[in-house]
Design a protein around this motif. Structure first.
Motif, PDB file in Angstrom:
ATOM      1  N   THR A  43     -20.071  20.191 -21.414  1.00  0.00           N
ATOM      2  CA  THR A  43     -21.518  20.519 -21.068  1.00  0.00           C
ATOM      3  C   THR A  43     -22.460  19.385 -21.702  1.00  0.00           C
ATOM      4  OG1 THR A  43     -20.868  22.901 -21.278  1.00  0.00           O
ATOM      5  CG2 THR A  43     -23.423  22.108 -21.212  1.00  0.00           C
ATOM      6  N   PRO A  44     -23.052  18.585 -20.494  1.00  0.00           N
ATOM      7  CA  PRO A  44     -23.951  17.554 -21.054  1.00  0.00           C
ATOM      8  C   PRO A  44     -25.067  18.115 -21.943  1.00  0.00           C
ATOM      9  CG  PRO A  44     -23.530  17.346 -18.739  1.00  0.00           C
ATOM     10  CD  PRO A  44     -23.027  18.753 -19.147  1.00  0.00           C
ATOM     11  N   ILE A  45     -25.394  17.316 -22.966  1.00  0.00           N
ATOM     12  CA  ILE A  45     -26.541  17.456 -23.873  1.00  0.00           C
ATOM     13  C   ILE A  45     -27.595  16.686 -23.483  1.00  0.00           C
ATOM     14  CG2 ILE A  45     -27.296  17.458 -26.101  1.00  0.00           C
ATOM     15  CD1 ILE A  45     -24.364  17.813 -27.026  1.00  0.00           C
ATOM     16  N   ASN A  46     -28.725  17.552 -23.610  1.00  0.00           N
ATOM     17  CA  ASN A  46     -30.123  16.763 -23.242  1.00  0.00           C
ATOM     18  C   ASN A  46     -30.534  15.869 -24.043  1.00  0.00           C
ATOM     19  OD1 ASN A  46     -32.987  16.117 -22.809  1.00  0.00           O
ATOM     20  ND2 ASN A  46     -33.511  18.214 -22.228  1.00  0.00           N
ATOM     21  N   PRO A  47     -30.401  14.296 -23.885  1.00  0.00           N
ATOM     22  CA  PRO A  47     -30.639  13.533 -24.874  1.00  0.00           C
ATOM     23  C   PRO A  47     -32.122  13.759 -25.577  1.00  0.00           C
ATOM     24  CG  PRO A  47     -31.306  12.634 -22.402  1.00  0.00           C
ATOM     25  CD  PRO A  47     -30.338  13.950 -22.316  1.00  0.00           C
ATOM     26  N   LEU A  48     -33.032  14.305 -25.238  1.00  0.00           N
ATOM     27  CA  LEU A  48     -33.978  14.639 -25.986  1.00  0.00           C
ATOM     28  C   LEU A  48     -33.933  15.639 -27.043  1.00  0.00           C
ATOM     29  CD1 LEU A  48     -37.016  14.473 -23.214  1.00  0.00           C
ATOM     30  CD2 LEU A  48     -36.285  12.537 -24.608  1.00  0.00           C
ATOM     31  N   LEU A  49     -32.592  16.335 -26.891  1.00  0.00           N
ATOM     32  CA  LEU A  49     -32.589  17.326 -27.905  1.00  0.00           C
ATOM     33  C   LEU A  49     -31.399  16.731 -28.825  1.00  0.00           C
ATOM     34  CD1 LEU A  49     -32.073  20.611 -25.595  1.00  0.00           C
ATOM     35  CD2 LEU A  49     -34.169  19.809 -26.844  1.00  0.00           C
ATOM     36  N   ARG A  50     -30.873  15.630 -28.851  1.00  0.00           N
ATOM     37  CA  ARG A  50     -29.868  15.225 -29.804  1.00  0.00           C
ATOM     38  C   ARG A  50     -30.568  14.896 -30.936  1.00  0.00           C
ATOM     39  NH1 ARG A  50     -24.849  13.483 -28.159  1.00  0.00           N
ATOM     40  NH2 ARG A  50     -24.493  13.537 -25.936  1.00  0.00           N
ATOM     41  N   ASP A  51     -29.885  14.943 -32.340  1.00  0.00           N
ATOM     42  CA  ASP A  51     -30.410  14.723 -33.403  1.00  0.00           C
ATOM     43  C   ASP A  51     -30.247  13.017 -33.442  1.00  0.00           C
ATOM     44  OD1 ASP A  51     -31.428  14.837 -35.883  1.00  0.00           O
ATOM     45  OD2 ASP A  51     -29.566  15.282 -36.887  1.00  0.00           O
ATOM     46  N   PRO A  52     -31.259  12.398 -33.915  1.00  0.00           N
ATOM     47  CA  PRO A  52     -31.168  10.897 -34.021  1.00  0.00           C
ATOM     48  C   PRO A  52     -30.030  10.743 -35.254  1.00  0.00           C
ATOM     49  CG  PRO A  52     -33.469  11.671 -34.178  1.00  0.00           C
ATOM     50  CD  PRO A  52     -32.873  12.885 -34.196  1.00  0.00           C
ATOM     51  N   ILE A  53     -29.630   9.381 -35.180  1.00  0.00           N
ATOM     52  CA  ILE A  53     -28.581   8.781 -36.382  1.00  0.00           C
ATOM     53  C   ILE A  53     -29.489   8.522 -37.298  1.00  0.00           C
ATOM     54  CG2 ILE A  53     -26.972   7.213 -36.692  1.00  0.00           C
ATOM     55  CD1 ILE A  53     -26.406   6.827 -33.914  1.00  0.00           C
ATOM     56  N   HIS A  54     -29.577   9.344 -38.524  1.00  0.00           N
ATOM     57  CA  HIS A  54     -30.348   8.858 -39.862  1.00  0.00           C
ATOM     58  C   HIS A  54     -29.547   9.071 -41.240  1.00  0.00           C
ATOM     59  CE1 HIS A  54     -30.209  13.186 -40.689  1.00  0.00           C
ATOM     60  NE2 HIS A  54     -30.672  13.452 -39.462  1.00  0.00           N
ATOM     61  N   ALA A  55     -28.397   9.415 -41.113  1.00  0.00           N
ATOM     62  CA  ALA A  55     -27.514   9.396 -42.284  1.00  0.00           C
ATOM     63  C   ALA A  55     -26.448   8.434 -42.173  1.00  0.00           C
ATOM     64  CB  ALA A  55     -27.136  10.798 -42.434  1.00  0.00           C
ATOM     65  N   PRO A  56     -26.272   7.615 -43.350  1.00  0.00           N
ATOM     66  CA  PRO A  56     -24.934   6.820 -43.236  1.00  0.00           C
ATOM     67  C   PRO A  56     -23.916   7.371 -43.337  1.00  0.00           C
ATOM     68  CG  PRO A  56     -26.487   6.422 -45.309  1.00  0.00           C
ATOM     69  CD  PRO A  56     -27.100   7.341 -44.416  1.00  0.00           C
ATOM     70  N   LEU A  57     -22.584   7.117 -42.992  1.00  0.00           N
ATOM     71  CA  LEU A  57     -21.453   7.639 -43.089  1.00  0.00           C
ATOM     72  C   LEU A  57     -20.393   6.616 -44.026  1.00  0.00           C
ATOM     73  CD1 LEU A  57     -19.500   9.893 -41.922  1.00  0.00           C
ATOM     74  CD2 LEU A  57     -18.775   8.268 -40.157  1.00  0.00           C
ATOM     75  N   ASP A  58     -19.886   7.491 -44.960  1.00  0.00           N
ATOM     76  CA  ASP A  58     -18.745   6.515 -45.601  1.00  0.00           C
ATOM     77  C   ASP A  58     -17.596   6.504 -45.026  1.00  0.00           C
ATOM     78  OD1 ASP A  58     -17.332   5.454 -47.675  1.00  0.00           O
ATOM     79  OD2 ASP A  58     -17.508   7.093 -49.134  1.00  0.00           O
ATOM     80  N   VAL A  59     -16.939   5.349 -44.724  1.00  0.00           N
ATOM     81  CA  VAL A  59     -15.803   5.238 -44.024  1.00  0.00           C
ATOM     82  C   VAL A  59     -14.733   4.798 -44.893  1.00  0.00           C
ATOM     83  CG1 VAL A  59     -16.904   5.005 -41.686  1.00  0.00           C
ATOM     84  CG2 VAL A  59     -16.375   2.853 -43.186  1.00  0.00           C
ATOM     85  N   GLY A  60     -15.000   4.245 -45.921  1.00  0.00           N
ATOM     86  CA  GLY A  60     -13.973   4.010 -46.988  1.00  0.00           C
ATOM     87  C   GLY A  60     -13.618   2.669 -46.904  1.00  0.00           C
ATOM     88  N   VAL A  61     -14.205   1.780 -46.126  1.00  0.00           N
ATOM     89  CA  VAL A  61     -13.693   0.387 -45.884  1.00  0.00           C
ATOM     90  C   VAL A  61     -15.151  -0.452 -46.466  1.00  0.00           C
ATOM     91  CG1 VAL A  61     -13.154  -1.409 -44.284  1.00  0.00           C
ATOM     92  CG2 VAL A  61     -12.334   0.947 -43.978  1.00  0.00           C
TER      93      VAL A  61
END
Length: 483
Positions: A167-185
């Motif tokens: 089901t497509p998500i309304n782009p205006l409802l998506r939470d912005p990218i604001h938290a860094p992700l630890d990938v271990g590299v």
């Protein structure tokens, strides 16, 4: 009086009483009463068509109407171990349906009957959509593109299913990218910081350590659930990735969808869609999901095989236009959900044939992804692992994730590394005399530490905080020595 009752009364009123004593009518009534109990047991008539042509990957059928994407069963001749072969409608022309088999069709005869795989009620909102199992009971399992277990651990413990279309998500409802992700590299954490919900491409040729880097991220990334889609890879690599790279600890929180190179192109497409559907399910449950798909190029090649087989003309280096429409449709299903919900951080590998970064699939993927990590064959051949080419790589969400200090340190790191690489040949042959350029002198002095910072062993984990601290120490030590 009700209309039906009135009609019956009219019939009785006009009925000829002489017929009541007719022996033939009485006999027919007795016979109908005798066989009346068999009516509920009668099987309904099945709609069916006939095969008229089989050429290459495509079968053609007439005499039946089915929507694109619907499943079908094709009758196999007596003596075949399978009574029916499965296929999917991939297109039509006039009254002819184009089918592509998803199972073995050896022994198929001209004129074989074609049946709809299942007939859903017309008021069903999901009519015609293929649905496969999902759920937390699938963690630790390995399945194929159709949701069938491959690991020999018995039936799936799944209580739900979901459509492969999402089901497509309304782009205006998506939470912005604001938290860094630890990938271990270390190199990615510090210099190409990835955000939770970001879509990254891993661009690499063959044999440059792509699978090992994916395995490191699968083991060390701070995610609740990992979904791995192995699309179009060699069958041998599937087992190696699960046992040697993912490991026992990684598989416990993972679901692996395997569609190796020997399955039909339709099943390779379905494998990628199924892996994305699983990731969407976990995201909708509030989980932070890591989706690893190896590879996006094999997905595009599978779509190319299908499109060319049904007559779509090639447009760019043999790729039909539908390929470039399918890629963003798949990628856009990942990312962050609505605010307060879960997320899908996706890593897609992109094979650069002949290490050509201008390959049409690589170029298209670069445009729709949120960044790319490029692996260099030159670095891999020199024993530099992971062979990440920092100069050619970028994370488009990084500016919103890091502090000004880290951003400045990353800029200095890239400038220093680039300055050394541009003058590497002069330095190697002794054509550069120290003292002529202070910046080059500084790059020569720092290069061994920069190179060491970028390298990391396969079983070594570098968390996000440690990676940032080591990057800061790298330049603070250099400034102290320069002073």
């Amino acid at each position: 009086m009700e209309p039906d009752a009135a009609a019956r009364a009219a019939i009785v009123a006009t009925h000829d009483p002489a017929l009541a004593s007719n022996p033939h009518l009485a006999a027919w009534r007795e016979r109908m009463a005798a066989i009346g109990h068999a009516a509920p047991l009668a099987r309904p008539l099945l709609r069916s068509g006939r095969l008229t042509r089989a050429a290459g990957l495509v079968l053609e059928a007439v005499g039946i109407r089915m929507p694109v994407g619907a499943g079908a069963l094709i009758e196999l001749p007596p003596g075949n171990p399978l009574k029916m072969a499965e296929a999917e409608v991939v297109g039509f022309q006039g009254d002819r349906l184009f089918l592509m088999p998803t199972t073995e069709v050896a022994g198929l005869l001209p004129g074989a009957r074609v049946f709809p795989l299942e007939v859903a009620p017309v008021d069903d909102p999901h009519a015609g959509q293929k649905r496969l199992p999902v759920g937390f009971g699938m963690l630790g399992r390995v399945v194929d593109s159709a949701g069938r277990p491959l690991d020999g651990l018995g039936p799936l413990n799944s209580q739900a299913d979901a459509s492969l279309h999402g089901t497509p998500i309304n782009p205006l409802l998506r939470d912005p990218i604001h938290a860094p992700l630890d990938v271990g590299v270390r190199a990615i954490n510090a210099l190409l910081t990835v955000g939770r919900g970001q879509r990254m491409g891993l661009f690499a040729g063959s044999g440059v350590g792509k699978s090992v880097l994916l395995g490191m991220m699968a083991r060390y990334t701070s995610a609740d659930v990992i979904v791995v889609g192995l699309i179009g890879e060699r069958g041998r690599e599937v087992k190696e990735f699960i046992e040697q790279i993912l490991g026992q600890e990684g598989i416990k929180r993972s679901v692996v969808v395997a569609a190796p190179a020997d399955v039909t192109p339709l099943m390779r497409l379905q494998g990628a869609a199924y892996a994305t559907t699983l990731a969407e399910f976990f995201r909708d449950q509030g989980c932070n999901v890591l989706l690893i798909m190896d590879s996006l190029t094999r997905y595009a090649m599978a779509q190319r095989e299908i499109a060319l087989a049904i007559g779509e003309p090639p447009a760019t280096k043999g790729y039909p236009p539908s390929v470039f429409a399918k890629l963003p449709a798949l990628v856009e299903r990942t990312g962050n959900g609505p605010k307060g919900g879960g997320s899908i951080t996706a890593f897609y590998t992109v094979l650069t044939e002949g290490d050509d970064q201008q390959d049409p699939i690589a170029d298209s993927a670069r445009a729709i992804l949120d960044g790319h990590v490029v692996l260099s064959r030159t670095l891999a051949e020199s024993g530099h692992y992971p062979a990440i080419d920092i100069e050619a790589s970028i994370s488009r969400a990084m500016a919103a994730l890091v502090t000004d200090q880290q951003f400045e340190e990353v800029r200095k790191f890239k400038q220093t590394l680039s300055r050394y690489q541009r003058n590497r040949d002069l330095i190697a042959v002794g054509a550069y005399a120290p003292g002529r350029d202070a910046q080059i002198d500084r790059a020569i002095a720092m290069y061994p530490r920069l190179e060491m910072f970028l390298q990391q062993k396969m079983l070594e984990r570098a968390d996000y905080a440690t990676s940032i601290a080591q990057l800061s120490a790298l330049f603070s030590n250099a400034q102290g020595q320069h002073a």
